[in-house]
Enzyme design. Structure first.
Site, PDB file in Angstrom:
ATOM      1  N   GLN A 328     -22.118  -3.437  51.450  1.00 26.13           N
ATOM      2  CA  GLN A 328     -22.534  -3.952  52.778  1.00 26.13           C
ATOM      3  C   GLN A 328     -23.933  -4.538  52.640  1.00 26.13           C
ATOM      4  O   GLN A 328     -24.604  -4.307  51.630  1.00 26.13           O
ATOM      5  CB  GLN A 328     -22.522  -2.814  53.810  1.00 26.13           C
ATOM      6  N   GLY A 388     -20.192  -6.705  56.789  1.00 28.29           N
ATOM      7  CA  GLY A 388     -20.482  -5.848  57.924  1.00 28.29           C
ATOM      8  C   GLY A 388     -19.905  -6.418  59.220  1.00 28.29           C
ATOM      9  O   GLY A 388     -19.912  -5.770  60.245  1.00 28.29           O
ATOM     10  N   ASP A 390     -16.727  -7.392  60.222  1.00 32.73           N
ATOM     11  CA  ASP A 390     -15.339  -7.334  59.750  1.00 32.73           C
ATOM     12  C   ASP A 390     -14.430  -8.501  60.098  1.00 32.73           C
ATOM     13  O   ASP A 390     -13.816  -9.091  59.239  1.00 32.73           O
ATOM     14  CB  ASP A 390     -14.684  -6.045  60.259  1.00 32.73           C
ATOM     15  N   TYR A 581     -14.634  -7.069  69.256  1.00 31.78           N
ATOM     16  CA  TYR A 581     -15.314  -6.732  68.006  1.00 31.78           C
ATOM     17  C   TYR A 581     -16.346  -7.785  67.593  1.00 31.78           C
ATOM     18  O   TYR A 581     -17.272  -8.059  68.347  1.00 31.78           O
ATOM     19  CB  TYR A 581     -14.219  -6.575  66.964  1.00 31.78           C
ATOM     20  N   TRP A 582     -16.163  -8.458  66.435  1.00 35.62           N
ATOM     21  CA  TRP A 582     -17.177  -9.415  65.982  1.00 35.62           C
ATOM     22  C   TRP A 582     -16.856 -10.840  66.422  1.00 35.62           C
ATOM     23  O   TRP A 582     -17.375 -11.800  65.873  1.00 35.62           O
ATOM     24  CB  TRP A 582     -17.319  -9.360  64.451  1.00 35.62           C
ATOM     25  N   GLU A 625     -20.913   0.906  70.741  1.00 35.03           N
ATOM     26  CA  GLU A 625     -20.852   0.160  69.475  1.00 35.03           C
ATOM     27  C   GLU A 625     -21.136  -1.321  69.743  1.00 35.03           C
ATOM     28  O   GLU A 625     -21.854  -1.975  69.003  1.00 35.03           O
ATOM     29  CB  GLU A 625     -19.452   0.358  68.878  1.00 35.03           C
TER      30      GLU A 625
HETATM   31  C1  GLC Z   1     -17.194  -1.415  61.369  1.00 35.50           C
HETATM   32  C2  GLC Z   1     -18.285  -2.488  61.397  1.00 35.50           C
HETATM   33  C3  GLC Z   1     -19.274  -2.266  60.261  1.00 35.50           C
HETATM   34  C4  GLC Z   1     -19.826  -0.867  60.349  1.00 35.50           C
HETATM   35  C5  GLC Z   1     -18.713   0.176  60.404  1.00 35.50           C
HETATM   36  C6  GLC Z   1     -19.226   1.565  60.708  1.00 35.50           C
HETATM   37  O1  GLC Z   1     -16.438  -1.522  60.241  1.00 35.50           O
HETATM   38  O2  GLC Z   1     -17.733  -3.751  61.326  1.00 35.50           O
HETATM   39  O3  GLC Z   1     -20.299  -3.206  60.309  1.00 35.50           O
HETATM   40  O4  GLC Z   1     -20.639  -0.614  59.268  1.00 35.50           O
HETATM   41  O5  GLC Z   1     -17.794  -0.150  61.413  1.00 35.50           O
HETATM   42  O6  GLC Z   1     -19.992   1.570  61.866  1.00 35.50           O
END
Ligand code: GLC
Length: 659
Positions: A328, A388, A390, A581-582, A625
């Protein structure tokens, strides 16, 4: 038999230079046209003999002006101007292409669209498609109400057919959309609207936006209360010597999460910050690689678990430790660089830095040795999760190009579904590719050389390399604190900076993009991650100003929009999803980087707005989150550690600067 027909589409975007002139502004119609055409190429026109070229208008204006094209965006079909100055009529375009190719399925598009569109125009002279949360929609509705203009409003959050109408009428899913006297207007385009409605400047009632962008303010007592609540989240998630990102979905130790978490601890319990880092680096492989997960042996339900990763087969994992096989972003040096400044016990801080420095150096060495296959001073990632971010839109094209899948992924998805909220997590098609990539890595026993030669996913990321660049600078500072030679770190940081500026910067667009080493193309998606070089001081002053202009011109809620903080994806993109999410939501770590970045380039007010907005989110909804950029609703995991840790950091800094 006649010659096989082909169609060449050329889009002249409002960009480029000629003699002393250089276009600095963006044109929304050009951006929309660009997105729609890309989408058509991937969908309706996929596999058909149609090519698309996108060129800057000013460098090429002389090629179209004599054909009557003078107002960008100009779209030509086989050299003839099809449309200009507006988003092309997509059904008509498809029909035209269909006629050239003699393809009835395309020709019929126009007829189908006209029939459907006509039926909705009949309902009212003006139809507005909106959602209550969208800031541009609110402005538009206020304008119509304020000028006593009647309209039929259709809330896309209430009816699926309204959403479909928007897509059908514009080829995308962006609101507001106004259908006025048969013309479709995307966005709050006040001039076009006035033009169509025949409103002159004298008659018009100017309507103020429903509230200026206010920087949320807090008293010291409020700050203190939020700070204590954040500490309680970290306490709750801490077990033994490390901290889980959250207790339900993430019960292990995550790489960059622990970095952010350590930054929070530094402010009130530095010993915990050091322990967090020690626990993380326990999992460092012999070659310097730092895995993205160090598994907690007490929890066996996480998927994929150690058995799946088969990291042990690499022969590089420390004994007795279970880890994943991807990494990461290396945020760590930056997160602990202030140890001596923040720890009242300076000796303790120094001895921690002395202990951690060689490990950090080994980690950075790893990236330059094994993840820069073409020695370009740009590190590449081998899996979307390594970024990071995803499921960010950045990975759509590279993943779509991978044809192999993993049957095993199915069982993973079933387990995943049980614990994750439906709709807010990556879908099965993605998971299949994700796991295929993992399988390809354990096939080569994590031999990075072989992976670089045989892997279908190798990407030089803007965010990842910016973080590395900044961390090299901070590692240099740590070396100086310890009385070591810092030169190599500053040199390396400089090399990464030069490489990012050279290879990842698109001069014509004034924006940084990821580079895909497999397809050998830039990944041109308008995510917030394009702006991360600001945080590492990568652009010079002029370029920084250009990048900031771009940030303002895109839909990141910066100019006149008022969302709750900065979304991760441009809100005017068709596939923006505010809750997914992202692919749209507000993330605290990314906003934290961005706030520092824009401040470095003179945007103090914007920076403060971002930071205070984050604190307000945590105060109002809790430490989630991620958050919906429109409503602020907390999403994903509740009581999420890095959100709490970075809020602690922000509040601590604010209180300190007040003193
Ligand atoms: C998800 C996120 C990542 C993070 C992980 C734990 O996979 O995308 O960035 O490190 O969760 O929080």
């Amino acid at each position: 038999m006649g010659k096989k027909q082909t169609v060449e589409l050329t889009l002249y975007r409002y960009a480029g230079k000629f003699l002393f002139f250089r276009i600095k502004n963006r044109c929304t119609e050009c951006d929309i046209t660009y997105v729609i055409l890309q989408r058509l190429m991937n969908e309706q026109l996929h596999g058909k003999p149609v090519s698309l070229r996108i060129v800057p208008w000013l460098d090429n204006f002389w090629k179209v002006i004599w054909r009557g094209g003078w107002h960008a965006p100009i779209l030509t079909v086989n050299g003839k101007v099809f449309s200009q100055g507006k988003v092309p009529d997509i059904p008509k375009l498809l029909s035209k292409i269909g006629k050239i190719l003699n393809d009835t399925s395309l020709i019929q598009q126009e007829k189908m669209q006209t029939e459907k569109a006509v039926s909705s125009y009949e309902e009212s002279e003006i139809t507005v498609y909106f959602s209550p949360a969208c800031p541009h929609c609110r402005q538009l509705l206020a304008y119509l109400d304020g000028n006593q203009i009647n309209y039929a409003g259709r809330d896309v959050t209430k009816t699926e057919s309204a959403r479909q109408d928007v897509e059908r009428l514009t080829g995308r899913l962006t609101i507001p959309v106004v259908v006025v006297k048969g013309e479709v207007i995307s966005g709050f385009d006040i001039n076009r609207l006035k033009d169509r409605l025949g409103i002159s400047a004298g008659d018009e009632k100017v309507v103020k936006p429903d509230g200026e962008k206010m920087i949320p303010q807090f008293t010291d007592r409020q700050f203190e209360e939020i700070y204590q609540n954040a500490k309680a989240v970290l306490d709750k998630n801490r077990i033994d010597a490390w901290t889980m990102p959250s207790s339900r979905l993430y019960p292990h130790l995550w790489n960059w999460d622990s970095g952010f978490i350590a930054r929070g601890y530094l402010h009130y319990d530095p010993e915990r910050a050091y322990t967090e880092m020690r626990s993380l680096f326990r999992g460092q492989w012999r070659d310097g690689f730092l895995p993205h997960i160090i598994f907690n042996p007490e929890y066996t339900h996480h998927f994929p678990g150690p058995d799946y990763w088969k990291a042990d087969n690499s022969g590089k994992v420390p004994s007795g430790i279970f880890t994943s096989g991807i990494s990461q972003p290396p945020v760590h040096a930056t997160m602990i660089v202030d140890s001596v400044k923040l720890d009242p016990d300076k000796q303790r801080a120094l001895s921690f830095l002395k202990e951690i420095y060689p490990k950090l150096k080994k980690l950075h060495d790893f990236y330059f040795t094994w993840r820069d296959p073409q020695a370009e001073n740009l590190v590449s990632i081998v899996h979307p999760w390594e970024s990071g971010l995803d499921n960010a839109p950045l990975w759509d094209e590279p993943l779509a190009a991978i044809t192999e899948t993993s049957a095993w992924a199915l069982s993973m998805q079933e387990k995943y579904d049980k614990i994750a909220e439906q709709g807010e997590r990556p879908k099965r098609t993605y998971i299949e590719k994700y796991s295929y990539l993992i399988e390809n890595m354990f096939k080569y026993n994590y031999d990075w050389q072989k992976i670089a030669e045989n892997h279908p996913f190798l990407i030089q990321g803007v965010l990842f390399n910016s973080i590395l660049c900044r961390s090299e600078i901070d590692l240099g500072k740590i070396a100086e604190t310890l009385g070591y030679d810092a030169g190599m770190h500053y040199e390396r940081a400089d090399k990464v900076k030069t490489a990012i500026n050279k290879k990842l910067y698109d001069e014509a667009e004034g924006i940084y993009y990821n580079f895909d080493l497999v397809s050998r193309k830039h990944i041109k998606r308008d995510t917030i991650f394009s702006y991360m070089p600001l945080f590492a001081g990568i652009p010079d002053k002029d370029r920084g100003a250009k990048v900031l202009n771009n940030l303002r011109a895109h839909c990141f809620c910066i100019a006149d929009m008022d969302c709750v903080a900065i979304p991760s994806y441009d809100m005017c993109q068709v596939d923006f999803e505010g809750e997914f999410y992202w692919r749209g939501p507000v993330w605290v770590n990314i906003n934290w980087y961005l706030a520092q970045g824009v401040r470095q380039y003179g945007e103090t007010e914007l920076s403060e707005w971002i930071e205070h907005s984050l604190i307000a989110l945590a105060d109002r909804y809790g430490f989630y989150e991620y958050y919906d950029p429109d409503s602020g609703r907390g999403l994903g995991e509740k009581d999420f550690s890095w959100t709490a840790a970075l809020i602690i950091d922000l509040i601590a800094q604010k209180l300190r600067s007040e003193k």
